[in-house]
Scaffold this motif. Sequence first.
Motif, PDB file in Angstrom:
ATOM      1  N   ARG A 220       0.837  -1.206   0.000  1.00  0.00           N
ATOM      2  CA  ARG A 220       0.000   0.000   0.000  1.00  0.00           C
ATOM      3  C   ARG A 220       0.868   1.251   0.000  1.00  0.00           C
ATOM      4  O   ARG A 220       1.929   1.283   0.630  1.00  0.00           O
ATOM      5  N   PRO A 221       0.434   2.313  -0.679  1.00  0.00           N
ATOM      6  CA  PRO A 221       1.202   3.570  -0.656  1.00  0.00           C
ATOM      7  C   PRO A 221       1.071   4.271   0.688  1.00  0.00           C
ATOM      8  O   PRO A 221       0.054   4.150   1.382  1.00  0.00           O
ATOM      9  N   HIS A 222       2.113   5.018   1.062  1.00  0.00           N
ATOM     10  CA  HIS A 222       2.142   5.755   2.324  1.00  0.00           C
ATOM     11  C   HIS A 222       2.681   7.159   2.104  1.00  0.00           C
ATOM     12  O   HIS A 222       3.578   7.365   1.283  1.00  0.00           O
ATOM     13  N   ILE A 223       2.144   8.106   2.866  1.00  0.00           N
ATOM     14  CA  ILE A 223       2.673   9.469   2.863  1.00  0.00           C
ATOM     15  C   ILE A 223       3.013   9.857   4.300  1.00  0.00           C
ATOM     16  O   ILE A 223       2.472   9.302   5.260  1.00  0.00           O
ATOM     17  N   TRP A 224       3.931  10.817   4.454  1.00  0.00           N
ATOM     18  CA  TRP A 224       4.371  11.276   5.766  1.00  0.00           C
ATOM     19  C   TRP A 224       3.456  12.405   6.220  1.00  0.00           C
ATOM     20  O   TRP A 224       3.278  13.390   5.498  1.00  0.00           O
ATOM     21  N   ALA A 231      -0.899   5.116   5.664  1.00  0.00           N
ATOM     22  CA  ALA A 231      -1.341   4.449   4.439  1.00  0.00           C
ATOM     23  C   ALA A 231      -2.455   5.263   3.796  1.00  0.00           C
ATOM     24  O   ALA A 231      -3.327   5.797   4.478  1.00  0.00           O
ATOM     25  N   VAL A 232      -2.395   5.377   2.457  1.00  0.00           N
ATOM     26  CA  VAL A 232      -3.411   6.120   1.715  1.00  0.00           C
ATOM     27  C   VAL A 232      -3.966   5.240   0.598  1.00  0.00           C
ATOM     28  O   VAL A 232      -3.361   4.241   0.214  1.00  0.00           O
ATOM     29  N   ARG A 233      -5.107   5.640   0.097  1.00  0.00           N
ATOM     30  CA  ARG A 233      -5.738   4.894  -0.986  1.00  0.00           C
ATOM     31  C   ARG A 233      -4.930   5.063  -2.269  1.00  0.00           C
ATOM     32  O   ARG A 233      -4.481   6.149  -2.598  1.00  0.00           O
ATOM     33  N   SER A 234      -4.751   3.983  -2.984  1.00  0.00           N
ATOM     34  CA  SER A 234      -4.070   4.050  -4.272  1.00  0.00           C
ATOM     35  C   SER A 234      -4.983   4.710  -5.301  1.00  0.00           C
ATOM     36  O   SER A 234      -6.143   4.318  -5.468  1.00  0.00           O
ATOM     37  N   LYS A 235      -4.479   5.730  -5.952  1.00  0.00           N
ATOM     38  CA  LYS A 235      -5.263   6.436  -6.967  1.00  0.00           C
ATOM     39  C   LYS A 235      -5.030   5.810  -8.337  1.00  0.00           C
ATOM     40  O   LYS A 235      -3.937   5.338  -8.650  1.00  0.00           O
ATOM     41  N   PHE A 343      15.451  -0.585  -6.592  1.00  0.00           N
ATOM     42  CA  PHE A 343      14.952  -0.360  -5.239  1.00  0.00           C
ATOM     43  C   PHE A 343      13.514   0.124  -5.337  1.00  0.00           C
ATOM     44  O   PHE A 343      13.211   1.078  -6.056  1.00  0.00           O
ATOM     45  N   LEU A 344      12.615  -0.541  -4.609  1.00  0.00           N
ATOM     46  CA  LEU A 344      11.202  -0.210  -4.592  1.00  0.00           C
ATOM     47  C   LEU A 344      10.774   0.088  -3.161  1.00  0.00           C
ATOM     48  O   LEU A 344      11.198  -0.597  -2.233  1.00  0.00           O
ATOM     49  N   THR A 345       9.929   1.100  -2.974  1.00  0.00           N
ATOM     50  CA  THR A 345       9.412   1.364  -1.638  1.00  0.00           C
ATOM     51  C   THR A 345       7.978   1.860  -1.702  1.00  0.00           C
ATOM     52  O   THR A 345       7.569   2.488  -2.693  1.00  0.00           O
ATOM     53  N   ASN A 346       7.210   1.561  -0.651  1.00  0.00           N
ATOM     54  CA  ASN A 346       5.816   1.986  -0.593  1.00  0.00           C
ATOM     55  C   ASN A 346       5.664   3.246   0.252  1.00  0.00           C
ATOM     56  O   ASN A 346       4.752   3.376   1.066  1.00  0.00           O
ATOM     57  N   SER A 347       6.582   4.191   0.040  1.00  0.00           N
ATOM     58  CA  SER A 347       6.551   5.478   0.728  1.00  0.00           C
ATOM     59  C   SER A 347       7.350   6.476  -0.098  1.00  0.00           C
ATOM     60  O   SER A 347       7.688   6.197  -1.249  1.00  0.00           O
TER      61      SER A 347
END
Length: 377
Positions: A220-224, A231-235, A343-347
Amino acid sequence: MPYFFVILLLLPLSVLGGGFAAEFESRYIQPIVADVPGAALVVVVGGKVRLQKTYGVVSVGESVPVTDQSLFRIASISKGFASAAAALLVRDTEMTWQTPLKNELAYLRFKSSEYGEQINLWHIMSQTTGLMPHAYTNLIEEKMSYRRILERLHRVDFVCPPGRCYGYQNVVFSLVGELVQAQTSLDYAEFVDHRLFQPLAMNRASIGHDAYVEDENHARPHIWNGGRWRAVRSKSDYYKVPPAAGVNASISDMCQWLLAQLGQKPQVLSPEILDEMHQGVIRTSRQQAHYPYRRELGEIYYGLGWRVFDYGSQAGFVHHGGYVRGMMSTMVFHRPTKTGVVFLTNSEPKGVNRLVLDFADLHQSVVSSGIDVLATR
């Protein structure tokens, strides 16, 4: 300088293998992953996978770990797949890099008919259409279909003749998907799956929002929010332009993609196709490439769906990064030494933008010892 790193500099890339990978991970990746929800890394050295590792969880507040099968949105790294799709079209159909788009897509209209009639596949893949940079990228984020956005292209100004200047695009770049369908009768997702994902054993890779969110194992995507990751909804907006930003992939998939870019899958992507994709086409600035300042950074170009740059005494580094809300990724490699990282990250950690030059810096340090890094036995 750490004793371990002194030892590292005395060994060729093909021999040090895991040492190079471990050094890259400890120096540059560990500080990032110490404070993110989840991430995944693969390092290939001398054409061999030396490190594949995952970190953290798919979503904060949950205990489900990121695995090598967890899907990430790779955003603009998708452009490399579009480049490969275009190269396969040129190899396997009557279309050439110089075939004008309007020969195949008669419905297109541009503000300057003279320039519009010149735009070809080479121009859209190399970001040299001459159109104002990021033309209608803002409309991707609105509730407007891709076809409706294309119907407005005749309002966009040209800032130079096609082929003469760099201007990053998402909407116009994604016309390669329209060309695929015109030439093969397959939609873009089917073509990429049939010609790239399946032959490369990218068994988890997909294109599209539904394929991402409906998969049980997706990050899931995340924002600070100022104090913690949320965690936020994927658009779904950037999935309107699949060639520009529509690919979902696990780190296991991206390992296969990296190996292919390093020439290890010639039955799928031949050396000739890789040479086309990785050549520098149009000069860009450091700022346009979003690179931090480094004294050793040399000339920078956009190729065909890839950024290409020199670093220190070495030419031929190839890179693309990806960003959508809550997700960041980067991929950088050096085909002559068959060495690269994904490199992959969900943030959205700040350090990701530096990784491309961190990789080049470490690579340059090894090469500067004067040993033969081209051997891959």
